[in-house]
Design a protein around this motif. Structure first.
Motif, PDB file in Angstrom:
ATOM      1  N   PRO A  29      -9.572   2.469   8.298  1.00  0.00           N
ATOM      2  CA  PRO A  29      -8.342   1.732   8.767  1.00  0.00           C
ATOM      3  C   PRO A  29      -7.152   2.353   7.989  1.00  0.00           C
ATOM      4  CG  PRO A  29     -10.196   0.351   8.185  1.00  0.00           C
ATOM      5  CD  PRO A  29     -10.588   1.641   7.833  1.00  0.00           C
ATOM      6  N   GLY A  30      -6.035   2.632   8.692  1.00  0.00           N
ATOM      7  CA  GLY A  30      -4.918   3.300   8.111  1.00  0.00           C
ATOM      8  C   GLY A  30      -4.264   2.424   6.922  1.00  0.00           C
ATOM      9  N   ASP A  31      -4.204   1.167   6.955  1.00  0.00           N
ATOM     10  CA  ASP A  31      -3.791   0.359   6.058  1.00  0.00           C
ATOM     11  C   ASP A  31      -4.458   0.240   4.753  1.00  0.00           C
ATOM     12  OD1 ASP A  31      -5.521  -1.264   7.349  1.00  0.00           O
ATOM     13  OD2 ASP A  31      -4.092  -3.153   7.577  1.00  0.00           O
ATOM     14  N   GLU A  32      -5.805   0.678   4.803  1.00  0.00           N
ATOM     15  CA  GLU A  32      -6.716   0.494   3.755  1.00  0.00           C
ATOM     16  C   GLU A  32      -6.346   1.178   2.509  1.00  0.00           C
ATOM     17  OE1 GLU A  32     -11.399   0.048   4.110  1.00  0.00           O
ATOM     18  OE2 GLU A  32     -10.947   2.032   3.790  1.00  0.00           O
ATOM     19  N   PRO A  40      -0.342   2.408  -5.058  1.00  0.00           N
ATOM     20  CA  PRO A  40      -1.435   2.619  -4.303  1.00  0.00           C
ATOM     21  C   PRO A  40      -1.156   3.464  -3.039  1.00  0.00           C
ATOM     22  CG  PRO A  40      -0.318   0.561  -3.853  1.00  0.00           C
ATOM     23  CD  PRO A  40       0.108   1.264  -5.382  1.00  0.00           C
ATOM     24  N   VAL A  41      -2.237   4.293  -2.571  1.00  0.00           N
ATOM     25  CA  VAL A  41      -2.036   5.066  -1.498  1.00  0.00           C
ATOM     26  C   VAL A  41      -2.934   4.756  -0.246  1.00  0.00           C
ATOM     27  CG1 VAL A  41      -2.344   7.410  -0.521  1.00  0.00           C
ATOM     28  CG2 VAL A  41      -1.404   6.946  -2.955  1.00  0.00           C
ATOM     29  N   ASP A  42      -2.373   4.424   0.735  1.00  0.00           N
ATOM     30  CA  ASP A  42      -3.215   3.923   1.928  1.00  0.00           C
ATOM     31  C   ASP A  42      -3.887   5.209   2.703  1.00  0.00           C
ATOM     32  OD1 ASP A  42      -1.415   4.501   3.817  1.00  0.00           O
ATOM     33  OD2 ASP A  42      -0.666   2.563   3.697  1.00  0.00           O
ATOM     34  N   ARG A  43      -4.891   4.915   3.630  1.00  0.00           N
ATOM     35  CA  ARG A  43      -5.332   6.035   4.234  1.00  0.00           C
ATOM     36  C   ARG A  43      -4.503   6.809   5.497  1.00  0.00           C
ATOM     37  NH1 ARG A  43     -11.169   6.823   3.814  1.00  0.00           N
ATOM     38  NH2 ARG A  43     -11.986   5.449   2.509  1.00  0.00           N
ATOM     39  N   SER A  44      -3.730   6.072   5.913  1.00  0.00           N
ATOM     40  CA  SER A  44      -2.713   6.393   6.592  1.00  0.00           C
ATOM     41  C   SER A  44      -1.658   7.427   5.969  1.00  0.00           C
ATOM     42  CB  SER A  44      -1.878   5.478   7.441  1.00  0.00           C
ATOM     43  OG  SER A  44      -0.738   6.087   8.206  1.00  0.00           O
ATOM     44  N   THR A  45      -1.224   7.076   5.062  1.00  0.00           N
ATOM     45  CA  THR A  45      -0.674   7.906   3.965  1.00  0.00           C
ATOM     46  C   THR A  45      -1.364   9.319   3.514  1.00  0.00           C
ATOM     47  OG1 THR A  45       1.003   6.027   3.410  1.00  0.00           O
ATOM     48  CG2 THR A  45       0.909   7.817   1.841  1.00  0.00           C
ATOM     49  N   ARG A  47      -3.817  10.768   4.991  1.00  0.00           N
ATOM     50  CA  ARG A  47      -3.845  11.670   6.168  1.00  0.00           C
ATOM     51  C   ARG A  47      -2.496  12.348   6.462  1.00  0.00           C
ATOM     52  NH1 ARG A  47      -7.631   7.512   8.339  1.00  0.00           N
ATOM     53  NH2 ARG A  47      -5.758   6.184   9.499  1.00  0.00           N
ATOM     54  N   ARG A  48      -1.525  11.887   6.404  1.00  0.00           N
ATOM     55  CA  ARG A  48      -0.154  12.270   6.700  1.00  0.00           C
ATOM     56  C   ARG A  48       0.076  13.302   5.511  1.00  0.00           C
ATOM     57  NH1 ARG A  48       4.609  11.119   4.400  1.00  0.00           N
ATOM     58  NH2 ARG A  48       3.920   9.049   3.684  1.00  0.00           N
ATOM     59  N   LEU A  49      -0.049  13.063   4.463  1.00  0.00           N
ATOM     60  CA  LEU A  49       0.016  13.965   3.371  1.00  0.00           C
ATOM     61  C   LEU A  49      -0.615  14.915   3.446  1.00  0.00           C
ATOM     62  CD1 LEU A  49       0.627  11.558   0.083  1.00  0.00           C
ATOM     63  CD2 LEU A  49       2.413  12.799   1.632  1.00  0.00           C
ATOM     64  N   PRO A  74      -5.124  16.133 -12.735  1.00  0.00           N
ATOM     65  CA  PRO A  74      -5.392  15.121 -11.911  1.00  0.00           C
ATOM     66  C   PRO A  74      -4.115  14.451 -11.230  1.00  0.00           C
ATOM     67  CG  PRO A  74      -6.737  14.826 -14.083  1.00  0.00           C
ATOM     68  CD  PRO A  74      -5.452  16.062 -14.062  1.00  0.00           C
ATOM     69  N   SER A  75      -4.144  14.173 -10.144  1.00  0.00           N
ATOM     70  CA  SER A  75      -2.947  13.943  -9.298  1.00  0.00           C
ATOM     71  C   SER A  75      -3.069  13.644  -7.769  1.00  0.00           C
ATOM     72  CB  SER A  75      -1.732  14.872  -9.445  1.00  0.00           C
ATOM     73  OG  SER A  75      -2.265  16.207  -8.911  1.00  0.00           O
ATOM     74  N   LEU A  76      -2.232  12.778  -7.241  1.00  0.00           N
ATOM     75  CA  LEU A  76      -2.253  12.737  -5.780  1.00  0.00           C
ATOM     76  C   LEU A  76      -2.102  14.191  -5.438  1.00  0.00           C
ATOM     77  CD1 LEU A  76      -2.202  11.174  -3.167  1.00  0.00           C
ATOM     78  CD2 LEU A  76       0.039  10.558  -3.501  1.00  0.00           C
ATOM     79  N   GLY A  77      -1.285  15.011  -5.735  1.00  0.00           N
ATOM     80  CA  GLY A  77      -1.237  16.365  -5.459  1.00  0.00           C
ATOM     81  C   GLY A  77      -2.439  17.310  -5.420  1.00  0.00           C
ATOM     82  N   PHE A  78      -3.187  17.020  -6.336  1.00  0.00           N
ATOM     83  CA  PHE A  78      -4.400  17.739  -6.214  1.00  0.00           C
ATOM     84  C   PHE A  78      -5.464  17.339  -5.264  1.00  0.00           C
ATOM     85  CE2 PHE A  78      -9.125  17.217  -7.276  1.00  0.00           C
ATOM     86  CZ  PHE A  78      -9.449  18.489  -7.720  1.00  0.00           C
ATOM     87  N   VAL A  79      -5.330  15.741  -4.981  1.00  0.00           N
ATOM     88  CA  VAL A  79      -6.280  15.289  -3.797  1.00  0.00           C
ATOM     89  C   VAL A  79      -5.810  15.838  -2.439  1.00  0.00           C
ATOM     90  CG1 VAL A  79      -7.278  13.372  -2.667  1.00  0.00           C
ATOM     91  CG2 VAL A  79      -6.934  13.304  -5.325  1.00  0.00           C
ATOM     92  N   VAL A  80      -4.395  15.791  -2.292  1.00  0.00           N
ATOM     93  CA  VAL A  80      -4.116  16.344  -1.050  1.00  0.00           C
ATOM     94  C   VAL A  80      -4.239  17.771  -0.840  1.00  0.00           C
ATOM     95  CG1 VAL A  80      -1.801  16.748   0.107  1.00  0.00           C
ATOM     96  CG2 VAL A  80      -2.282  14.467  -1.023  1.00  0.00           C
ATOM     97  N   ALA A  81      -4.183  18.894  -1.909  1.00  0.00           N
ATOM     98  CA  ALA A  81      -4.148  20.260  -1.855  1.00  0.00           C
ATOM     99  C   ALA A  81      -5.471  20.546  -1.515  1.00  0.00           C
ATOM    100  CB  ALA A  81      -3.867  20.861  -2.962  1.00  0.00           C
TER     101      ALA A  81
END
Length: 473
Positions: A29-32, A40-45, A47-49, A74-81
């Motif tokens: 779910p996108g809002d999860e 917090p970061v949801d799944r929709s965000t 996926r977009r990143l 460790p960062s959101l940037g790491f996960v996204v990359a």
């Protein structure tokens, strides 16, 4: 047993599906909520990143079958990359952000990735749990495309000297997620994870990050890796919470003064090195929950667990692995070598991986007790260090004639003979340029000569070395 998170195919795929990141890590779910690095970061965000980062990687020249190295804290940037690189069907090498520039240069020269992703600014605070970074994409002119179908490359000791390159396919990672899904006491849907382990090493990466995304157990990284910071991260949410880290973190929490009531804390799970006797009882006395343990390797991921603390010192092998004890060493069945381009029968041969860990296997239950390392690789705060690399780096310094590096009481110590007029401070400074802080010896002892056996070999007995150091004072 029902699997947690999204159902895994049974049997598991023989080849890595092109859309495995979407199927196993990004779906839901996108809002999860799925991640929390401060906010917090949801799944929709997410996926977009990831989609936007994938476009940037492609624009920088990364094509399917290409190679990329990540040097990010460790960062959101790491996960996204990471996820975007895998979506682009690239082979990803993980480099610990704490490595020195010298170590990174050696790794890049050795592995020749086509693209390096690094942070715009280096993290400043040592105790920060995560950073807010802007990934910078640096094309490397001498980079080469992937020579194997592996999705992930890691270095066995987080280093670049004598360490081995370890490769895992997407199917390997999916298989490990299946192992976690079959553990009834590991975090699943409706629960959350507070992660203290490094996301560039196997426990933090697969057991923490990837499993949290797959099992829909939101992952939180504390703002500060202090006892107060970790406890605050646990207290910030009412959902059942599992803390994942290394024994050092358990020691830190067990010694916390007057921790707050934490009814949501379900358990803590540690791996990376042997737990000292008395720590599980001390942790349980402080928090009223078990200190579970896991045993694993970069080559395979999780191998055996005792998540309830009831089996100590034994652990239960995870689903699908075959283990045997040969001359006191633990060996594990593997169809192929995890070391690409390296023929080393001392580590893998005839379908068996030699772990170089001393162990006992109970013939009745199949449970295993790991007794410790049988080679030069040690663990410092959960981070793997090869003593041979440290010794060779130290001995190669211009003011050092010879050196012996040992590991005693959880710390690295070095005994060395310097050239005439050698400056100890200068040696320390040179060493700091070439080795990450966690690899550096806690103490350098200068001798006029290193003790040797009657045949001329250097003695590595700690008591003999300390006696020689005392005599030299």
């Amino acid at each position: 047993m029902a699997l947690t998170g999204f159902p895994l195919p049974q049997p598991l795929p023989a080849r890595t599906p092109e859309d495995w990141v979407e199927l196993f890590l990004l779906a839901g779910p996108g809002d999860e909520e799925c991640l929390r690095f401060g906010s917090p970061v949801d799944r929709s965000t997410l996926r977009r990143l990831v989609a936007a980062q994938r476009e940037q990687l492609a624009a920088a020249g990364l094509e399917p079958g290409g190679t990329v190295a990540l040097r990010l804290p460790p960062s959101l940037g790491f996960v996204v990359a990471l996820l975007a690189s895998w979506q682009q069907q690239a082979q990803v090498t993980l480099l610990d952000h704490r490595l020195t520039d010298h170590e990174v240069d050696l790794a890049l020269d050795r592995l020749r990735p086509q693209l390096l992703v690094l942070a715009e600014h280096r993290p400043a605070a040592a105790l920060r749990g995560f950073s807010e970074v802007t990934p910078v994409l640096v094309p490397l002119a001498d980079g080469r495309p992937a020579a194997t179908p592996h999705a992930l490359l890691q270095l066995s000791s987080g280093s670049t000297g004598p360490s081995k390159v370890i490769a895992r396919t997407g199917v390997d990672l999916i298989r490990e997620l299946d192992c976690y899904a079959r553990l009834p006491d590991f975090p699943g849907e409706g629960e959350r994870v507070v992660l203290l382990s490094s996301v560039v090493h196997v426990l933090g990466l697969v057991g923490g990050l990837l499993n949290s995304l797959h099992a829909r157990a939101p992952l939180t990284v504390p703002e500060r890796m202090t006892a107060a910071g970790i406890l605050a991260a646990v207290a910030a949410d009412d959902r059942p919470t599992t803390v994942i880290g290394v024994p050092f973190h358990a020691e830190l929490l067990a010694g916390a003064t007057a921790p707050p009531p934490l009814p949501q804390l379900r358990r803590m799970v540690v791996a990376g090195e042997l737990v000292r006797p008395g720590l599980p009882a001390a942790f349980t006395a402080r928090y009223g929950v078990p200190l579970g343990t896991m045993y694993g390797m970069t080559e395979l991921g999780v191998i055996a667990t005792d998540l309830t603390g009831a089996l100590h010192p034994w652990t239960e092998p995870v689903h699908g692995l075959r283990l045997r004890e040969q001359s006191g060493e633990l060996q594990i069945a593997m169809d192929g070598s995890p070391y690409p381009g390296l023929a080393d029968p001392s580590r893998w041969s005839d379908g068996w991986l030699r772990t170089r860990d001393a162990a006992r296997i109970d013939p009745g239950t199949g449970r295993v007790t790991v007794l410790g390392r049988r080679d030069s690789q040690v663990s410092v705060g959960g981070l793997k260090v090869d003593l041979t690399e440290v010794e060779q780096t130290l001995a190669a310094l211009p003011e050092v004639r010879e050196a012996v590096v040992v590991f005693e009481a959880g710390a690295i110590e070095a005994y060395l003979v310097g050239e005439e007029g050698a400056d100890p401070a200068g040696i320390q400074e040179l060493l700091a340029r070439q080795l990450a802080p966690y690899k550096r010896p806690r103490r350098l002892s200068f001798l006029t000569a290193l003790p040797r056996t009657t045949t001329g070999k250097l003695l590595r007995d700690v008591s003999c070395l300390r006696d020689a150091a005392s005599a030299a004072v």
